[in-house]
Design a protein around this motif. Sequence first.
Motif, PDB file in Angstrom:
ATOM      1  N   PHE A 158       0.859  -1.184   0.000  1.00  0.00           N
ATOM      2  CA  PHE A 158       0.000   0.000   0.000  1.00  0.00           C
ATOM      3  C   PHE A 158       0.893   1.231   0.000  1.00  0.00           C
ATOM      4  O   PHE A 158       1.485   1.590   1.014  1.00  0.00           O
ATOM      5  CB  PHE A 158      -0.904  -0.032   1.234  1.00  0.00           C
ATOM      6  N   PHE A 159       0.979   1.890  -1.178  1.00  0.00           N
ATOM      7  CA  PHE A 159       1.940   2.973  -1.389  1.00  0.00           C
ATOM      8  C   PHE A 159       1.394   4.004  -2.389  1.00  0.00           C
ATOM      9  O   PHE A 159       0.796   3.604  -3.391  1.00  0.00           O
ATOM     10  CB  PHE A 159       3.249   2.382  -1.935  1.00  0.00           C
ATOM     11  N   PRO A 160       1.595   5.312  -2.142  1.00  0.00           N
ATOM     12  CA  PRO A 160       2.248   5.908  -0.977  1.00  0.00           C
ATOM     13  C   PRO A 160       1.248   6.221   0.127  1.00  0.00           C
ATOM     14  O   PRO A 160       0.238   6.888  -0.100  1.00  0.00           O
ATOM     15  CB  PRO A 160       2.849   7.186  -1.544  1.00  0.00           C
ATOM     16  N   MET A 161       1.537   5.776   1.337  1.00  0.00           N
ATOM     17  CA  MET A 161       0.662   6.041   2.477  1.00  0.00           C
ATOM     18  C   MET A 161       0.750   7.481   2.957  1.00  0.00           C
ATOM     19  O   MET A 161      -0.198   7.996   3.554  1.00  0.00           O
ATOM     20  CB  MET A 161       1.024   5.114   3.642  1.00  0.00           C
ATOM     21  N   ASN A 162       1.919   8.111   2.730  1.00  0.00           N
ATOM     22  CA  ASN A 162       2.148   9.455   3.268  1.00  0.00           C
ATOM     23  C   ASN A 162       1.957   9.468   4.784  1.00  0.00           C
ATOM     24  O   ASN A 162       1.214  10.297   5.333  1.00  0.00           O
ATOM     25  CB  ASN A 162       1.234  10.487   2.598  1.00  0.00           C
ATOM     26  N   GLY A 163       2.619   8.514   5.427  1.00  0.00           N
ATOM     27  CA  GLY A 163       2.530   8.416   6.880  1.00  0.00           C
ATOM     28  C   GLY A 163       1.123   8.082   7.335  1.00  0.00           C
ATOM     29  O   GLY A 163       0.532   7.106   6.879  1.00  0.00           O
ATOM     30  N   THR A 187       3.739   1.244   3.143  1.00  0.00           N
ATOM     31  CA  THR A 187       4.937   1.911   2.603  1.00  0.00           C
ATOM     32  C   THR A 187       4.664   3.387   2.317  1.00  0.00           C
ATOM     33  O   THR A 187       3.610   3.733   1.781  1.00  0.00           O
ATOM     34  CB  THR A 187       5.382   1.238   1.283  1.00  0.00           C
ATOM     35  N   GLY A 188       5.637   4.230   2.660  1.00  0.00           N
ATOM     36  CA  GLY A 188       5.559   5.648   2.316  1.00  0.00           C
ATOM     37  C   GLY A 188       5.352   6.540   3.525  1.00  0.00           C
ATOM     38  O   GLY A 188       4.284   6.530   4.137  1.00  0.00           O
ATOM     39  N   GLY A 189       6.395   7.261   3.904  1.00  0.00           N
ATOM     40  CA  GLY A 189       6.277   8.199   5.011  1.00  0.00           C
ATOM     41  C   GLY A 189       6.266   7.561   6.387  1.00  0.00           C
ATOM     42  O   GLY A 189       5.840   8.175   7.366  1.00  0.00           O
ATOM     43  N   ILE A 190       6.746   6.326   6.489  1.00  0.00           N
ATOM     44  CA  ILE A 190       6.802   5.656   7.794  1.00  0.00           C
ATOM     45  C   ILE A 190       8.117   6.019   8.475  1.00  0.00           C
ATOM     46  O   ILE A 190       9.187   5.989   7.858  1.00  0.00           O
ATOM     47  CB  ILE A 190       6.666   4.128   7.644  1.00  0.00           C
ATOM     48  N   ASP A 191       8.021   6.365   9.759  1.00  0.00           N
ATOM     49  CA  ASP A 191       9.213   6.776  10.493  1.00  0.00           C
ATOM     50  C   ASP A 191       9.174   6.217  11.922  1.00  0.00           C
ATOM     51  O   ASP A 191       8.270   5.445  12.280  1.00  0.00           O
ATOM     52  CB  ASP A 191       9.358   8.304  10.497  1.00  0.00           C
TER      53      ASP A 191
END
Length: 247
Positions: A158-163, A187-191
Motif C-alpha cells: 500500500f503505497f504511498p501512504m504518506n505516513g 509503505t511511504g512516510g513511515i518513520d
Amino acid sequence: MSVFYKDRVCLNVLAKDVENATEIYNAADGHVLIGVLSKQFATVETAVDGMKKFADQIDNAVSVGLGAGDPNQWKFVGDIAREYKPKHINQVFTGVGYTRAAVNNDETMINCLVSPSGKPGYVTISTGPLSSKEEKAVIPIHTAIAMMKDMGANAVKFFPMNGLATIEEYRKVAEACAKEAFYLEPTGGIDLENVEEIVEIALKAGVEKIIPHVYSSIINKETGKTNVSDVKILYNKLTVLVNKYQS
C-alpha cells in the motif's frame, strides 16, 4: 531462519552497500529484508551480480526494489528474477504475473503495489507504466486481493501512504488482508514516530504477516547509509508490539 519475528513482522529497509546491509541484518537479528534498488544498475547482468553480493552476506534476505515505486522498472525487476531468486520482490500491479512466471518458484515473496484511492475500502490498481498515466482504475480492496492471488502475489504493498495521512484507507486494507489471509506491506512516510501505530493496526486486525517499509526517514543524508541505531530502535518497537499480540 525466517525473516519474520515470531512469524508476524519483518522490517524492510534500504542499504547503501553490502557493509551497511550486514550491519542492518545483525541489528535486527535477521528479521529484516534489505531493499536493493534495481534502478542503481545499468543492466540485468550487473544487477544480478550486485544483488548476489548482498545475498551472500545476509542469508539471501534481499528485497529487489523498483525505486520509489517506479512503474518503468517493472520488466527490469522481472528479468532480474529469471537469474536471481531473492526472498522478496517489489512489483507494480500489472507486472506481478510476469514476475511470478520469471522467478519460477512459489517461495519468493512478491508484493503488488496499489495506491490509496481517497475512498476507504477501495484501492487504485492502475500502477503500471501505461495505466498510471490514464484515468485511475479504482476497485474494492477484496477484489484487488483476489486478482493479486490470481497473478501469484503474496502481499498488498500500500503505497504511498504518506505516513498517517491515509490511515482510514489503510485500516480497511488491513481488515481485508486479515480476512483474505494475505500479507500487508505499508509503505511511504513511515518513520520512528508513526511505525508503531501503523503496525499495530495491522496486528490488531489479525493480518498474518506485516512488512513495514521504512526508508528515507532513517537514512543518513550525509553518508547515504541507513542508520543502524534507528534499525535497532525500530526492531525493539516491533518486538514489543508482536509480543503484545502473541500473548
